[in-house]
Design an enzyme around this catalytic site. Structure first.
Site, PDB file in Angstrom:
ATOM      1  N   LEU A  13       0.682  57.711   8.114  1.00 52.54           N
ATOM      2  CA  LEU A  13       1.259  58.595   6.963  1.00 52.54           C
ATOM      3  C   LEU A  13       2.300  57.936   6.039  1.00 52.54           C
ATOM      4  CD1 LEU A  13       1.509  61.984   8.923  1.00 52.54           C
ATOM      5  CD2 LEU A  13      -0.288  61.442   7.192  1.00 52.54           C
ATOM      6  N   SER A  14       2.536  58.400   4.867  1.00 54.20           N
ATOM      7  CA  SER A  14       3.550  57.836   4.258  1.00 54.20           C
ATOM      8  C   SER A  14       4.821  58.207   4.868  1.00 54.20           C
ATOM      9  CB  SER A  14       3.711  58.625   2.954  1.00 54.20           C
ATOM     10  OG  SER A  14       4.815  58.262   1.915  1.00 54.20           O
ATOM     11  N   ALA A  16       5.870  56.893   7.823  1.00 57.64           N
ATOM     12  CA  ALA A  16       5.658  56.497   9.243  1.00 57.64           C
ATOM     13  C   ALA A  16       6.282  55.177   9.786  1.00 57.64           C
ATOM     14  CB  ALA A  16       4.089  56.490   9.474  1.00 57.64           C
ATOM     15  N   GLY A  17       6.500  53.998   8.666  1.00 55.98           N
ATOM     16  CA  GLY A  17       7.050  52.899   9.108  1.00 55.98           C
ATOM     17  C   GLY A  17       6.156  51.595   9.013  1.00 55.98           C
ATOM     18  N   LYS A  18       5.301  51.981   8.242  1.00 50.39           N
ATOM     19  CA  LYS A  18       4.116  50.772   7.980  1.00 50.39           C
ATOM     20  C   LYS A  18       4.796  49.810   7.420  1.00 50.39           C
ATOM     21  CE  LYS A  18       1.606  53.452   5.371  1.00 50.39           C
ATOM     22  NZ  LYS A  18       2.464  54.578   5.498  1.00 50.39           N
ATOM     23  N   SER A  86      -4.228  54.120   3.761  1.00 53.82           N
ATOM     24  CA  SER A  86      -5.841  54.074   4.254  1.00 53.82           C
ATOM     25  C   SER A  86      -6.022  55.137   5.234  1.00 53.82           C
ATOM     26  CB  SER A  86      -6.057  52.700   4.903  1.00 53.82           C
ATOM     27  OG  SER A  86      -5.107  52.184   5.748  1.00 53.82           O
TER      28      SER A  86
END
Length: 177
Positions: A13-14, A16-18, A86
């Site tokens: 999710l936006s 989330a820490g990606k 994604s």
């Protein structure tokens, strides 16, 4: 550090820490002399996929294009760090099959935690009805069923998440000292 080409695909999710995790990994790999590219979803949308909207079809096309670039780089020995929401499993699987050397990292944080971290104010705007089709609010996010790495960003420190990803890349033979 020696390495093989691989696409490391951060999904979640936006908020989330990606991007945070991928940026730290990028610093470590650059310092070790690895050939590296970072494809961040926000930056890609303003350049490579400008003009695409947020319908399911446009989101899938966005991911396909990122996947195509990732494939080209990966087959040429580059480590590609992709940070993109994604949200749909099917298109992530399609990209996995195209790229081949693909490691999925699920940046997993509960929606409530992502909303707390909402530095761009996107969740607030989505909850107010200003943004339609926002992932996690009125559009689904399909979590990976068996990612190579899961980073519980609400429960673990950034360093722990980074180490998990690097350890998995080493275990799979993409990195070696």
């Amino acid at each position: 550090m020696e390495h093989r080409g691989v696409t490391v695909w951060f999904t979640g999710l936006s908020g989330a820490g990606k991007t945070t995790i991928s940026q730290q990994i990028a610093k470590r790999l650059k310092k070790a002399g690895c050939k590296l590219e970072v494809l961040d979803g926000d930056i890609v949308r303003t350049n490579l996929t400008k003009g695409l909207g947020f319908s399911k079809e446009d989101r899938d096309e966005n991911i396909r294009r990122i996947g195509f670039v990732s494939h080209l780089l990966t087959r040429n020995g580059v480590i590609v760090l992709v940070s993109a929401i994604s949200p749909y499993r099917e298109i992530r699987q399609e990209v996995r099959e195209r790229v081949g050397d693909f490691v999925e990292v699920f940046a997993n944080a509960p929606l409530a935690e992502c909303e707390k971290r909402d530095v761009k104010g996107l969740y607030k705007r989505a909850r107010a009805g200003e943004i339609k089709g926002f992932t996690g609010i009125d559009d689904p996010y399909e979590a990976p069923e068996s990612p190579e790495v899961e980073c519980r960003t609400d429960l673990e420190e950034l360093k722990e998440s980074v180490e998990k990803v690097l350890a998995k890349l080493t275990e799979l033979g993409y990195l070696s000292a």
